[in-house]
Scaffold this motif. Structure first.
Motif: not given
Length: 86
Positions: A61-69
């Protein structure tokens, strides 16, 4: 403390992980939430988080990182096309 300083509502890492978990469908084969980052004893920045998870997943799988603006802006991620709102 940082959220208060910015005049924003602060959510704990555990709560953010729980919200992310509840956002995806049960038994989703495409998306999974990792709690590794919020379980660390001290702050871990996104490069280490992403690399750790990618190492666990390997080529599956490919990792996507979600963070705050605020974090995306501070790290300059918006300038390179990362961190855009969907």
């Amino acid at each position: 403390p940082k959220a208060r300083r910015l005049g924003a509502v602060g959510l704990s890492g555990a709560l953010r992980a729980e919200l992310a978990t509840r956002t995806i469908e049960p038994h989703d084969d495409l998306v999974e939430v990792s709690r590794w980052e919020v379980e660390q004893p001290c702050f871990v920045d996104f490069p280490e988080v992403s690399m750790e998870l990618q190492e666990v997943l390997g080529d599956e799988a490919r990792v996507f990182y979600a963070c705050g603006t605020d974090h995306a802006s501070r790290c300059g991620l918006e300038r390179c096309g990362i961190g855009r709102s969907i």
